[in-house]
Design a protein around this motif. Structure first.
Motif, PDB file in Angstrom:
ATOM      1  N   LEU A 173       0.781  -1.211   0.069  1.00  0.00           N
ATOM      2  CA  LEU A 173      -0.125   0.008  -0.044  1.00  0.00           C
ATOM      3  C   LEU A 173       0.864   1.304  -0.017  1.00  0.00           C
ATOM      4  CD1 LEU A 173      -2.834   1.244  -0.099  1.00  0.00           C
ATOM      5  CD2 LEU A 173      -2.757   1.079   2.695  1.00  0.00           C
ATOM      6  N   ARG A 174       1.890   1.348   0.953  1.00  0.00           N
ATOM      7  CA  ARG A 174       2.623   2.507   0.807  1.00  0.00           C
ATOM      8  C   ARG A 174       3.476   2.461  -0.284  1.00  0.00           C
ATOM      9  NH1 ARG A 174       6.182   2.107   6.222  1.00  0.00           N
ATOM     10  NH2 ARG A 174       6.148  -0.245   5.684  1.00  0.00           N
ATOM     11  N   GLY A 175       3.914   1.569  -0.989  1.00  0.00           N
ATOM     12  CA  GLY A 175       4.638   1.642  -2.012  1.00  0.00           C
ATOM     13  C   GLY A 175       3.797   2.093  -3.194  1.00  0.00           C
ATOM     14  N   HIS A 176       2.587   1.713  -3.304  1.00  0.00           N
ATOM     15  CA  HIS A 176       1.791   2.374  -4.493  1.00  0.00           C
ATOM     16  C   HIS A 176       1.269   3.691  -3.998  1.00  0.00           C
ATOM     17  CE1 HIS A 176       1.161  -1.391  -7.056  1.00  0.00           C
ATOM     18  NE2 HIS A 176       1.113  -2.217  -5.891  1.00  0.00           N
ATOM     19  N   LEU A 177       1.195   4.263  -2.892  1.00  0.00           N
ATOM     20  CA  LEU A 177       0.891   5.410  -2.792  1.00  0.00           C
ATOM     21  C   LEU A 177       2.100   6.438  -2.908  1.00  0.00           C
ATOM     22  CD1 LEU A 177      -1.003   5.308   0.765  1.00  0.00           C
ATOM     23  CD2 LEU A 177      -1.854   6.061  -1.335  1.00  0.00           C
ATOM     24  N   GLN A 178       3.220   5.749  -2.664  1.00  0.00           N
ATOM     25  CA  GLN A 178       4.742   6.608  -2.990  1.00  0.00           C
ATOM     26  C   GLN A 178       4.829   6.591  -4.560  1.00  0.00           C
ATOM     27  OE1 GLN A 178       6.094   8.493  -1.025  1.00  0.00           O
ATOM     28  NE2 GLN A 178       6.471   7.733   0.854  1.00  0.00           N
ATOM     29  N   LEU A 179       4.451   5.668  -5.235  1.00  0.00           N
ATOM     30  CA  LEU A 179       4.536   5.819  -6.633  1.00  0.00           C
ATOM     31  C   LEU A 179       3.542   6.839  -7.261  1.00  0.00           C
ATOM     32  CD1 LEU A 179       4.850   1.826  -7.566  1.00  0.00           C
ATOM     33  CD2 LEU A 179       6.172   3.713  -8.396  1.00  0.00           C
ATOM     34  N   ALA A 180       2.399   6.889  -6.709  1.00  0.00           N
ATOM     35  CA  ALA A 180       1.452   7.715  -7.292  1.00  0.00           C
ATOM     36  C   ALA A 180       1.739   9.122  -6.938  1.00  0.00           C
ATOM     37  CB  ALA A 180      -0.041   7.577  -6.648  1.00  0.00           C
ATOM     38  N   HIS A 181       2.555   9.371  -5.585  1.00  0.00           N
ATOM     39  CA  HIS A 181       2.820  10.620  -5.293  1.00  0.00           C
ATOM     40  C   HIS A 181       4.205  11.125  -6.007  1.00  0.00           C
ATOM     41  CE1 HIS A 181       3.592  13.927  -2.823  1.00  0.00           C
ATOM     42  NE2 HIS A 181       4.763  13.620  -2.628  1.00  0.00           N
ATOM     43  N   THR A 182       4.840  10.213  -6.327  1.00  0.00           N
ATOM     44  CA  THR A 182       6.318  10.525  -7.228  1.00  0.00           C
ATOM     45  C   THR A 182       5.991  10.923  -8.751  1.00  0.00           C
ATOM     46  OG1 THR A 182       7.372   8.873  -5.623  1.00  0.00           O
ATOM     47  CG2 THR A 182       8.334   9.558  -7.869  1.00  0.00           C
ATOM     48  N   ARG A 183       5.195  10.003  -9.106  1.00  0.00           N
ATOM     49  CA  ARG A 183       4.644  10.263 -10.705  1.00  0.00           C
ATOM     50  C   ARG A 183       3.720  11.628 -10.480  1.00  0.00           C
ATOM     51  NH1 ARG A 183       2.618   4.343 -10.903  1.00  0.00           N
ATOM     52  NH2 ARG A 183       4.464   3.292 -11.854  1.00  0.00           N
ATOM     53  N   GLU A 184       2.978  12.026  -9.716  1.00  0.00           N
ATOM     54  CA  GLU A 184       2.416  13.191  -9.415  1.00  0.00           C
ATOM     55  C   GLU A 184       3.670  14.545  -9.801  1.00  0.00           C
ATOM     56  OE1 GLU A 184      -0.124  15.310  -6.194  1.00  0.00           O
ATOM     57  OE2 GLU A 184      -0.866  13.792  -6.757  1.00  0.00           O
ATOM     58  N   GLU A 185       4.597  14.235  -8.825  1.00  0.00           N
ATOM     59  CA  GLU A 185       5.392  15.228  -8.678  1.00  0.00           C
ATOM     60  C   GLU A 185       6.289  15.340  -9.938  1.00  0.00           C
ATOM     61  OE1 GLU A 185       7.210  17.082  -5.994  1.00  0.00           O
ATOM     62  OE2 GLU A 185       5.722  16.556  -4.760  1.00  0.00           O
ATOM     63  N   ARG A 186       6.582  14.153 -10.558  1.00  0.00           N
ATOM     64  CA  ARG A 186       7.399  14.206 -12.003  1.00  0.00           C
ATOM     65  C   ARG A 186       6.539  14.878 -13.011  1.00  0.00           C
ATOM     66  NH1 ARG A 186       8.165   8.864 -14.712  1.00  0.00           N
ATOM     67  NH2 ARG A 186       5.740   8.824 -14.741  1.00  0.00           N
ATOM     68  N   ASP A 187       5.219  14.393 -13.073  1.00  0.00           N
ATOM     69  CA  ASP A 187       4.137  15.167 -14.004  1.00  0.00           C
ATOM     70  C   ASP A 187       4.147  16.720 -13.944  1.00  0.00           C
ATOM     71  OD1 ASP A 187       3.803  12.701 -15.146  1.00  0.00           O
ATOM     72  OD2 ASP A 187       1.976  12.515 -14.057  1.00  0.00           O
ATOM     73  N   GLU A 188       4.286  17.104 -12.601  1.00  0.00           N
ATOM     74  CA  GLU A 188       4.055  18.606 -12.331  1.00  0.00           C
ATOM     75  C   GLU A 188       5.517  19.155 -12.782  1.00  0.00           C
ATOM     76  OE1 GLU A 188       3.380  19.425  -8.062  1.00  0.00           O
ATOM     77  OE2 GLU A 188       1.188  18.431  -8.328  1.00  0.00           O
TER      78      GLU A 188
END
Length: 190
Positions: free
Chosen positions: A168-183
């Motif tokens: 769960l934490r891994g998928h949340l971190q993946l989503a957060h990191t991808r969001e940061e990268r997209d921004e």
């Protein structure tokens, strides 16, 4: 003239006078813990922070630069959430901190203090020592994100998502990191 009688000491009295201080020293040495670090670590593992603190403080008086004692002191301070003092004590002991749990607590103190570079170094080393601890990979991801290493953050988040207990934490971190990268990519395009 009065006569002064000189009292002669018997061999038993002489033996007692000589032996008594030796016996007191021996009793003191035998009453001391044979391994104060081991006893302090055991008290810490049992959750008795006061006892652990007393034992380690007493031992540090005699051995102020003992890395193992300093590491235990750092863990006691971290348990009390005194992150700055814990980080400082761990820094003193860093040259010979062999136990991963001590390094883990040091990394946690640095993360809490937002000292990302120092935490990153320790967490990277910990992933080589204990690659199955989800909390290490989670904190490594956070450090990499804070330092702007988005590729590294994605890599560690993927590893975290594959670990048992870290999905769960891994998928949340993946989503957060991808969001940061997209921004970042959007900001670069503008």
């Amino acid at each position: 003239m009065t006569e002064v009688k000189v009292r002669r000491r018997t061999p038993l009295t002489i033996a007692l006078v000589v032996a008594l201080p030796i016996l007191i020293v021996v009793a003191f040495v035998l009453s001391r813990p044979s391994d104060p670090a081991k006893e302090a670590r055991q008290a810490l593992d049992n959750g008795d922070l006061d006892q652990a603190s007393q034992l380690v403080d007493a031992a540090l008086i005699e051995l102020p630069n003992a890395p193992e004692l300093l590491a235990i002191k750092g863990r006691v301070l971290a348990e009390r959430e005194d992150w700055l003092a814990a980080a400082a004590v761990f820094h003193l002991a860093k040259s010979s901190m062999d136990l991963p749990e001590d390094q883990r607590v040091w990394a946690t103190a640095l993360v809490r203090l937002e000292r990302w570079d120092g935490a990153l170094e320790i967490l990277t080393r910990l992933t080589e020592m204990t690659s199955s601890d989800p909390s290490v990979w989670n904190d490594l991801t956070v450090c990499r994100l804070r330092l702007g290493d988005l590729d590294g953050a994605l890599e560690s988040a993927r590893r975290l998502a594959r670990l048992s207990g870290g999905e769960l934490r891994g998928h949340l971190q993946l989503a957060h990191t991808r969001e940061e990268r997209d921004e970042l990519l959007q900001a670069a395009e503008e």
